[in-house]
Scaffold this active site. Sequence first.
Site, PDB file in Angstrom:
ATOM      1  N   LYS A   1       0.919  -1.140   0.176  1.00 49.80           N
ATOM      2  CA  LYS A   1       0.006  -0.028   0.120  1.00 49.80           C
ATOM      3  C   LYS A   1       0.927   1.287   0.048  1.00 49.80           C
ATOM      4  O   LYS A   1       2.185   1.366   0.320  1.00 49.80           O
ATOM      5  CB  LYS A   1      -0.891   0.052   1.194  1.00 49.80           C
ATOM      6  CG  LYS A   1      -1.958  -0.915   1.066  1.00 49.80           C
ATOM      7  CD  LYS A   1      -2.898  -1.022   2.543  1.00 49.80           C
ATOM      8  CE  LYS A   1      -3.905  -2.182   2.137  1.00 49.80           C
ATOM      9  NZ  LYS A   1      -5.188  -1.968   3.248  1.00 49.80           N
TER      10      LYS A   1
ATOM     11  N   PHE B   1     -15.875   2.496   6.763  1.00 46.78           N
ATOM     12  CA  PHE B   1     -14.652   2.922   6.433  1.00 46.78           C
ATOM     13  C   PHE B   1     -14.127   2.846   4.942  1.00 46.78           C
ATOM     14  O   PHE B   1     -13.146   3.152   4.517  1.00 46.78           O
ATOM     15  CB  PHE B   1     -13.364   1.711   7.048  1.00 46.78           C
ATOM     16  CG  PHE B   1     -13.510   0.271   6.416  1.00 46.78           C
ATOM     17  CD1 PHE B   1     -13.207  -0.150   5.181  1.00 46.78           C
ATOM     18  CD2 PHE B   1     -14.517  -0.403   7.322  1.00 46.78           C
ATOM     19  CE1 PHE B   1     -13.114  -1.358   5.018  1.00 46.78           C
ATOM     20  CE2 PHE B   1     -14.713  -2.072   7.047  1.00 46.78           C
ATOM     21  CZ  PHE B   1     -14.035  -2.418   5.812  1.00 46.78           C
TER      22      PHE B   1
ATOM     23  N   ARG C   1      -0.879 -14.409   4.197  1.00 50.04           N
ATOM     24  CA  ARG C   1      -1.575 -13.953   5.189  1.00 50.04           C
ATOM     25  C   ARG C   1      -0.755 -13.911   6.694  1.00 50.04           C
ATOM     26  O   ARG C   1      -0.913 -12.874   7.774  1.00 50.04           O
ATOM     27  CB  ARG C   1      -2.962 -14.349   5.537  1.00 50.04           C
ATOM     28  CG  ARG C   1      -3.851 -14.045   4.205  1.00 50.04           C
ATOM     29  CD  ARG C   1      -5.296 -14.212   4.514  1.00 50.04           C
ATOM     30  NE  ARG C   1      -5.937 -13.519   5.344  1.00 50.04           N
ATOM     31  CZ  ARG C   1      -6.430 -12.112   4.892  1.00 50.04           C
ATOM     32  NH1 ARG C   1      -5.712 -11.584   3.924  1.00 50.04           N
ATOM     33  NH2 ARG C   1      -7.011 -11.325   5.956  1.00 50.04           N
TER      34      ARG C   1
ATOM     35  N   THR D   1      -4.539  -7.324  10.623  1.00 43.86           N
ATOM     36  CA  THR D   1      -5.155  -6.079  10.285  1.00 43.86           C
ATOM     37  C   THR D   1      -4.538  -5.100  10.906  1.00 43.86           C
ATOM     38  O   THR D   1      -4.091  -3.739  10.311  1.00 43.86           O
ATOM     39  CB  THR D   1      -6.780  -6.071   9.933  1.00 43.86           C
ATOM     40  OG1 THR D   1      -6.913  -7.180   9.133  1.00 43.86           O
ATOM     41  CG2 THR D   1      -7.007  -4.832   9.226  1.00 43.86           C
TER      42      THR D   1
ATOM     43  N   ARG E   1       3.015  -6.176   8.898  1.00 43.32           N
ATOM     44  CA  ARG E   1       2.391  -4.975   9.547  1.00 43.32           C
ATOM     45  C   ARG E   1       2.891  -4.485  10.708  1.00 43.32           C
ATOM     46  O   ARG E   1       3.008  -3.618  11.120  1.00 43.32           O
ATOM     47  CB  ARG E   1       1.121  -5.563   9.487  1.00 43.32           C
ATOM     48  CG  ARG E   1       0.141  -5.437   8.211  1.00 43.32           C
ATOM     49  CD  ARG E   1      -1.274  -5.769   8.565  1.00 43.32           C
ATOM     50  NE  ARG E   1      -2.009  -5.708   7.367  1.00 43.32           N
ATOM     51  CZ  ARG E   1      -2.883  -6.280   6.821  1.00 43.32           C
ATOM     52  NH1 ARG E   1      -3.346  -7.467   7.571  1.00 43.32           N
ATOM     53  NH2 ARG E   1      -3.570  -6.259   5.627  1.00 43.32           N
TER      54      ARG E   1
ATOM     55  N   ASN F   1      -2.023   0.349   7.025  1.00 47.20           N
ATOM     56  CA  ASN F   1      -1.523  -1.011   7.386  1.00 47.20           C
ATOM     57  C   ASN F   1      -0.581  -1.869   6.500  1.00 47.20           C
ATOM     58  O   ASN F   1      -0.453  -3.166   6.669  1.00 47.20           O
ATOM     59  CB  ASN F   1      -2.641  -1.906   7.854  1.00 47.20           C
ATOM     60  CG  ASN F   1      -3.344  -2.285   6.761  1.00 47.20           C
ATOM     61  OD1 ASN F   1      -3.514  -2.121   5.619  1.00 47.20           O
ATOM     62  ND2 ASN F   1      -4.349  -3.100   7.269  1.00 47.20           N
TER      63      ASN F   1
ATOM     64  N   HIS G   1      -1.943  -5.642   1.546  1.00 44.53           N
ATOM     65  CA  HIS G   1      -3.220  -6.163   1.320  1.00 44.53           C
ATOM     66  C   HIS G   1      -3.020  -7.722   0.844  1.00 44.53           C
ATOM     67  O   HIS G   1      -2.058  -7.784   0.029  1.00 44.53           O
ATOM     68  CB  HIS G   1      -4.162  -5.341   0.299  1.00 44.53           C
ATOM     69  CG  HIS G   1      -5.136  -6.234  -0.258  1.00 44.53           C
ATOM     70  ND1 HIS G   1      -6.466  -6.185   0.304  1.00 44.53           N
ATOM     71  CD2 HIS G   1      -5.432  -7.170  -1.417  1.00 44.53           C
ATOM     72  CE1 HIS G   1      -7.377  -7.183  -0.240  1.00 44.53           C
ATOM     73  NE2 HIS G   1      -6.601  -7.878  -1.379  1.00 44.53           N
TER      74      HIS G   1
END
Length: 141
Positions: A11, A59, A87, A93, A104, A114, A117
């Site tokens: 991100k 959100f 993951r 998250t 993260r 964060n 994705h």
Amino acid sequence: MAIERTLSIIKPDAVAKNVIGQIYARFEGAGLKVVAAKMIHLSRAEAEQFYAVHKERPFFKDLVDFMISGPVMVQALEGESAIVKNRDLMGATDPKKAEKGTIRADFADSIDANAVHGSDAAETAAVEVAFFFPGLNIYSR
């Protein structure tokens, strides 16, 4: 174990921190191969379409605004149990709840910014990979 493909997005916050290479090293260290990749700056329409599943969530607007705030690095990852592996590498998250040593925990600032994705299931992975890499733009090796 099955060879799977999953989508990963680094991100805008993590791209701005210049940690793409460190994140890629974690993918590769876990046995995942980058089989397609590109840096893009999402348009509002693209971000809204990609995150349409969250359209009714409170959100949604903030998520879209964040995802168009700067360039992102998008990659398809391939390997045994790629979805779960990715993951696990990402962590929770909320980076405050993410285990030490996860992407993260190490690179994210908040639940909104964060860092990454990742697809959450085989069905979503197929849709998400096709969204960014339609046709034959994936190179297994």
